[in-house]
Design an enzyme around this catalytic site. Structure first.
Site, PDB file in Angstrom:
ATOM      1  N   ASP A  10      56.902  57.063  -5.115  1.00  0.00           N
ATOM      2  CA  ASP A  10      57.105  56.779  -6.356  1.00  0.00           C
ATOM      3  C   ASP A  10      57.093  58.004  -7.111  1.00  0.00           C
ATOM      4  OD1 ASP A  10      57.277  54.211  -5.752  1.00  0.00           O
ATOM      5  OD2 ASP A  10      55.109  53.646  -5.797  1.00  0.00           O
ATOM      6  N   LYS A  61      65.423  45.914  -3.825  1.00  0.00           N
ATOM      7  CA  LYS A  61      65.500  44.542  -4.237  1.00  0.00           C
ATOM      8  C   LYS A  61      66.589  43.816  -4.784  1.00  0.00           C
ATOM      9  CE  LYS A  61      60.170  45.074  -5.438  1.00  0.00           C
ATOM     10  NZ  LYS A  61      60.216  46.715  -5.308  1.00  0.00           N
ATOM     11  N   ASP A  64      71.657  39.417  -6.911  1.00  0.00           N
ATOM     12  CA  ASP A  64      73.075  39.253  -7.625  1.00  0.00           C
ATOM     13  C   ASP A  64      73.666  38.166  -7.129  1.00  0.00           C
ATOM     14  OD1 ASP A  64      75.052  40.006  -9.580  1.00  0.00           O
ATOM     15  OD2 ASP A  64      74.256  41.931  -9.981  1.00  0.00           O
ATOM     16  N   THR A  68      78.500  40.625  -4.927  1.00  0.00           N
ATOM     17  CA  THR A  68      78.006  41.890  -5.228  1.00  0.00           C
ATOM     18  C   THR A  68      77.047  42.364  -4.434  1.00  0.00           C
ATOM     19  OG1 THR A  68      78.444  41.322  -7.711  1.00  0.00           O
ATOM     20  CG2 THR A  68      76.828  42.987  -7.245  1.00  0.00           C
ATOM     21  N   THR A 122      53.446  41.400  -5.646  1.00  0.00           N
ATOM     22  CA  THR A 122      51.947  41.258  -5.639  1.00  0.00           C
ATOM     23  C   THR A 122      51.537  40.981  -6.972  1.00  0.00           C
ATOM     24  OG1 THR A 122      52.041  43.566  -5.140  1.00  0.00           O
ATOM     25  CG2 THR A 122      51.905  42.024  -3.245  1.00  0.00           C
TER      26      THR A 122
END
Length: 244
Positions: A10, A61, A64, A68, A122
């Site tokens: 991240d 994630k 759509d 797509t 979560t």
């Protein structure tokens, strides 16, 4: 995808990723590239990580309309990720389309990326589920339903809390993957996640893979912290000073 530890990269740039990975030089890891990093660096970051010998979970994630998602997955299959995901809330047809796209886009001679579904984040608790998302069923029932739907749609597993792993395995089979985020050491802060567990508890509850982020990436000594992760996962049976 041999190691059960998925390291969440991240970071906002390739430079920060390189800095973090430097102590692990020569050691293949299983790393997660999320929206923050992928939207800044694009497919090149996946190519870079693969060149370094790492397995990659591309955590975008997708959610759509089916076509797509199908076309997007066709492209992601060519990027070289080992694991990708969608939101189960997109429904059966969308998840089936994701697999169709991966099958169509995977180069000849290469295994298609595994695809898992997010059941509930979560950061979601019962209050949020009922009052904000307007889902009346209990959280555990919602997760179970989404997991079964993902299984029926041809997916390889789900992202779920460790507390949900056992009954998902009972319902969907032992080979159906349970990938668990929200992993913290006992002395860590939970931050913005609600359903968190320790590495040892996650394994005991049936998780196949655990995702660890800030507890490792912001550690003063990431290499030592990774060894601690191995030690806890192994129930304290052995402790390694070098990642394997």
């Amino acid at each position: 995808m041999h190691t059960p530890f998925i390291v969440a990269l991240d970071f906002p740039s390739k430079q920060e990723v390189e800095r973090f990975l430097r102590p692990f030089a020569g050691t293949p890891l299983f790393v997660k590239v999320g929206m923050e990093l992928y939207y800044q660096e694009g497919p090149a970051i996946v190519a870079f990580l693969k060149e370094q010998g790492h397995a990659v979970f591309l955590d975008l994630k997708l959610h759509d309309i089916p076509n797509t998602v199908k076309q997007a997955m066709k492209g992601l299959a060519r990027v070289g990720a080992d694991l990708v995901n969608v939101h189960a809330a997109g429904g059966r047809r969308m998840m089936e389309a994701a697999i169709e796209g991966l099958d169509a886009g995977t180069p000849s001679g290469r295994m298609r990326p595994r695809c898992i579904a997010v059941t509930q984040l979560t950061s979601t608790d019962e209050r949020m589920l009922h009052e904000e998302l307007w889902i009346s069923r209990p959280l555990v029932e919602t997760v179970a339903h989404y997991a079964a739907l993902a299984k029926e749609s041809g997916l390889d597993g789900v992202v779920c809390s460790a507390n949900e792993a056992a009954f998902i395995k009972e319902r969907c089979g032992a080979s159906f993957l349970a990938v668990t985020p929200g992993i913290r050491f006992a002395d860590d802060a939970a931050h913005d996640q609600v359903r968190v567990v320790t590495p040892r508890k996650a394994r005991a509850l049936g998780s196949d893979y655990i995702v660890i982020g800030r507890s490792l990436t912001r550690a003063a000594d990431p290499l030592r912290t990774y060894a601690r992760l191995q030690h806890e996962w192994n129930g304290g049976e052995r402790e390694s000073t070098t990642p394997t």
